[in-house]
Each structure stands twice: as C-alpha cells, then as structure tokens.
Design an enzyme around this catalytic site. Structure first.
Site, mmCIF file in Angstrom:
data_model
loop_
_atom_site.group_PDB
_atom_site.id
_atom_site.type_symbol
_atom_site.label_atom_id
_atom_site.label_comp_id
_atom_site.label_asym_id
_atom_site.label_seq_id
_atom_site.Cartn_x
_atom_site.Cartn_y
_atom_site.Cartn_z
ATOM 1 C CG ASP A 168 -0.315 -0.476 2.489
ATOM 2 O OD1 ASP A 168 0.923 -0.395 2.609
ATOM 3 O OD2 ASP A 168 -1.041 -0.919 3.391
ATOM 4 C CG ASN B 224 -8.679 -1.924 12.227
ATOM 5 O OD1 ASN B 224 -7.729 -2.551 11.747
ATOM 6 N ND2 ASN B 224 -9.145 -0.807 11.684
ATOM 7 C CG HIS C 5 -5.653 -2.470 9.025
ATOM 8 N ND1 HIS C 5 -5.715 -1.148 9.401
ATOM 9 C CD2 HIS C 5 -4.339 -2.804 9.170
ATOM 10 C CE1 HIS C 5 -4.508 -0.730 9.737
ATOM 11 N NE2 HIS C 5 -3.659 -1.702 9.609
ATOM 12 C CD GLU D 190 -8.411 0.736 8.134
ATOM 13 O OE1 GLU D 190 -8.438 -0.228 8.930
ATOM 14 O OE2 GLU D 190 -7.577 1.659 8.215
HETATM 15 C C1 F6R Z 1 1.464 -1.250 6.203
HETATM 16 C C2 F6R Z 1 0.176 -1.925 6.287
HETATM 17 C C3 F6R Z 1 -0.542 -2.068 7.580
HETATM 18 C C4 F6R Z 1 0.354 -2.444 8.747
HETATM 19 C C5 F6R Z 1 -0.462 -2.523 10.040
HETATM 20 C C6 F6R Z 1 0.398 -2.858 11.234
HETATM 21 O O1 F6R Z 1 1.990 -1.333 4.893
HETATM 22 O O2 F6R Z 1 -0.312 -2.334 5.300
HETATM 23 O O3 F6R Z 1 -1.551 -3.033 7.428
HETATM 24 O O4 F6R Z 1 0.964 -3.672 8.485
HETATM 25 O O5 F6R Z 1 -1.113 -1.320 10.256
HETATM 26 O O6 F6R Z 1 1.309 -1.814 11.437
HETATM 27 P P1 F6R Z 1 2.476 -1.975 12.511
HETATM 28 O O7 F6R Z 1 3.325 -3.092 12.040
HETATM 29 O O8 F6R Z 1 3.221 -0.654 12.444
HETATM 30 O O9 F6R Z 1 1.832 -2.225 13.816
#
Ligand code: F6R
Length: 246
Positions: free
Chosen positions: A59, A126, A128, A133
């Site tokens: 992303d 959450n 995701h 989301e």
């Molecule tokens: C980032 C992404 C998100 C993160 C998720 C966890 O490219 O796609 O899904 O993997 O928000 O983030 P961290 O690892 O910082 O807790």
C-alpha cells in the site's frame, strides 16, 4: 494457517526471513510499519534475495509530498531496496490525478509481474491487512481507501501528530492479497492480541479483514508471545501450531 510463536518482536525477524528465503521469491510483497522491520533487517543481513527480485508495496499513502520520508516506497527503499543493491520497487502511483486508475494500473502491474510469490503482512489492531479496513469486501482489488480513525491514531506515532497522518491510501485489495502464492503475517505486541485471537478462533467475517486468510492454503502467522496471549493452551516457546483450514 500455521502459527509460529516467538518470544519477542525481534525474534520474528529470523523466522520470517527464513520463510522468505525458503520460497526464493522472484516477486516479494512488502508491508511497512513496525512489525516487519526485524524481518527486513534479517533479510538484508542474510543477503539471500536475488538481485532481480522485485519488491511490491502492499500500500501507499495518498497526499504526502513526493520526497517525503514517510512514503512507503521511501521506507522500503531505506530498509531493503537500497541496502540490497537497488532492488526494483513497484507500487501504486499516488501522484496521478486519477487515483482509481492508478490503483487499477497497479493491480495490472502485479498481474503482469506474474503475481506475488511471498507477501509479507502486518495486522492492524482492528484486523486490517494492507489498508483494507473492517467492512472491505473479501474480493476487493487494489483500490483507494480511507483510513479508519484508529489506524490514523496508531500511525500518528510515525508522524509526530495525528493531523499529519494521511487520510487515504491506495492499497492492494483483499482479493489481490489472496492471489499471493504464500503469505507471512507478522504480529507483535499485546495491542494485536485481540486481532490475532479473532483470526484463529472466529469464523471469517468482513469485520476482521485478516480473516480472509483462513481461505488461503499457504499462510504462516509469525507472532510474539504478547500478540498471542489471548490464545489459550500454548506450550512453552517456540511452538509450531497448525490450524485446520475451515
Ligand atoms: C502497512 C500496512 C498495515 C500495517 C499494520 C500494522 O503497509 O499495510 O496493514 O501492516 O497497520 O502496522 P504496525 O506493524 O506498524 O503495527
């Protein structure tokens, strides 16, 4: 899904790097954020990725200046692409005026590359994956998405303030992620415990986007003990637990 539990976030690195190396990926899908950082450090240390490996972003934020260090492309460049000798990095063109067409073009680019061999994922509090989301369709393709309030709140730690966190991104869709031949999801810290417990104990639901992974035949979750503390009955570390596909 397989679950590998390790003691600390740091310990996820060698396990994830080993799984990636086993697959000898031509196309490696890369998430950003804190969770995969130990893995990227270890992948760089091992130096086993072929120079022709293409890194594909999961992303990318919309609305950051082209030179921003917060751009996911810039982060992957710093953490992996550069240290490994200028690996090619692909991602959505978030500077295009027509963002839906940029999303569609990235979906096509992934297909043209022959698909992702190994996709590394983190997981949001959450549930995701990518920036899909809760409520996102399991069959979604790469698309423009609005970040949930809690996602922006969680990511404010990288930006210094909530106001500086972008509100939108282009993310690979859940259907796109599911096309990866193998998936390695990293979860670290107690803030991920509810999501990890739900992933392994609840039926698939769009309320927990990561639960789509229950339908994929080649998923390994590498989690630290804190992220697994709500899963009962784990023997002492490290444990290798396999759960049947639903
Ligand atoms: C980032 C992404 C998100 C993160 C998720 C966890 O490219 O796609 O899904 O993997 O928000 O983030 P961290 O690892 O910082 O807790």
């Amino acid at each position: 899904m397989h679950l590998i539990v390790v003691d600390t976030p740091f310990d996820t690195g060698p396990v994830v790097a080993g799984l990636v190396a086993d697959h000898r990926p031509r196309v490696l899908g890369v998430a950003t954020g804190s969770s995969p950082e130990p893995a990227y450090r270890e992948i760089v240390r091992l130096g086993e990725l072929a120079p022709s490996t293409v890194l594909c972003l999961l992303d990318e934020y919309i609305g950051l200046a082209p030179g921003s260090a917060h751009r996911y492309r810039a982060q992957i460049e710093r953490q992996m692409g550069g240290p490994l000798g200028a690996l090619r990095i692909e991602g959505p063109d978030v500077d295009r005026a027509d963002l839906p067409s940029a999303a569609a073009a990235y979906e096509q680019a992934l297909a043209d590359l022959g698909g992702v061999d190994v996709q590394i994922l983190g997981i949001g509090r959450n549930g995701h994956i990518g920036f899909n989301e809760p409520g996102t369709s399991f069959s979604s393709r790469t698309h423009v998405t609005t970040l949930a309030a809690e996602t922006r709140h969680d990511n404010a730690r990288f930006f210094g303030s909530l106001a500086a966190v972008p509100t939108q991104s282009i993310t690979q869709g859940l259907g796109t992620i599911m096309r990866a031949r193998a998936i390695v999801l990293v979860a670290a810290g107690s803030s991920k415990a509810v999501a990890v417990e739900s992933l392994f104990t609840r039926p698939p639901s769009i309320d927990l986007p990561a639960s789509v992974l229950q339908f994929h035949g080649e998923v390994t979750v590498v989690a630290d003990r804190a992220a697994c503390h709500l899963l009962e009955g784990l023997p002492p570390h490290p444990v290798y637990v396999t759960q049947e596909q639903p």
